[in-house]
Write a protein that holds these residues in place. Sequence first.
Motif, short mmCIF file in Angstrom:
data_model
loop_
_atom_site.label_atom_id
_atom_site.label_comp_id
_atom_site.label_asym_id
_atom_site.label_seq_id
_atom_site.Cartn_x
_atom_site.Cartn_y
_atom_site.Cartn_z
N CYS A 135 -3.88 7.44 3.03
CA CYS A 135 -3.43 6.97 3.91
C CYS A 135 -4.22 7.63 5.65
O CYS A 135 -3.33 8.92 6.26
N TRP A 143 1.80 2.00 8.66
CA TRP A 143 0.53 1.90 7.30
C TRP A 143 1.41 1.76 6.66
O TRP A 143 0.74 1.18 5.95
N TYR A 146 4.20 -0.90 5.29
CA TYR A 146 3.05 -1.56 6.14
C TYR A 146 2.29 -2.39 4.51
O TYR A 146 2.54 -3.05 3.80
N HIS A 147 1.22 -1.19 3.93
CA HIS A 147 0.98 -1.72 2.72
C HIS A 147 1.69 -0.33 1.34
O HIS A 147 0.78 -0.76 0.34
N ASP A 148 2.66 -0.88 1.66
CA ASP A 148 3.29 -0.19 0.14
C ASP A 148 3.09 1.21 -0.41
O ASP A 148 2.52 1.56 -1.52
N HIS A 220 -7.68 2.79 1.30
CA HIS A 220 -8.13 2.21 1.84
C HIS A 220 -8.68 1.74 2.75
O HIS A 220 -9.62 3.99 3.15
#
Length: 248
Positions: A135, A143, A146-148, A220
């Motif tokens: 991240c 985030w 949101y993206h687990d 990511h």
Amino acid sequence: MSGKTFAFMCLKEHPYGREMLKQLIAAGLKPVIVIEEDGGPRADGRVSVATEEREKFLERCKGHTIQDTIEAQTKEHGIERVDVPQHNKEECIVHMKRTNPDLLVLGGTRIIRDPVLSMPKDGCLNAHPGLLPDCRGSASPAWSVYHDIPVGSTCHFCTSGIDEGDIVGKREIPVKRNHTYEDLCYFTMVLSGTLMTEAVTKYYGGVLEDARTKQGSSDHPTFKNAPDEVLEVVHQKLKDGKYKHYSE
């Protein structure tokens, strides 16, 4: 490491910096200078970066106690504090040359670039409110939900890349089902201060290099600030208990 010094930089009265400086001082780690960025309004009429970021973080941590101001802390402990218009500009460079710190510690700043970044011979440390390398970038708690991605903070050396330097400390936060987005923003801020305090303690103990590990790759991208539609999903996801990394 007797005789070593560090400088502390943050945006003007940034909550992140206030928390971190409080923890550093409590551990007996006093910077040789605190350099705050306090620029004026931007050319397009928007408020300064310092004002925008301070207000953003105060909103994110709403409902939680923010530490004493940088001004109050430095005055109480006899630490030199100066304001500069921009951390990457000549006014800041002058103070860095004058105080010649061995290490630079960041407590909520814009991206610091050369020549400021490379001035301290022992490097520059940042504490990031997200788990690296998964991240990187802005609004990490948002985030992460949101993206687990697990929520946590990371202390790392700074390089020319965004949140890409070697890691010296990293810890996950146990997220419970009653936690809000504001809770996660506050918890990661406090943990970032703790990880930085641990790293600077290791630095003065001569063992920081032993904790240094390379970052791996991430699935990511480097995240930008979370737009309102993303924040709506994050708040709802936590309210509904649908985040995938609860600790209980």
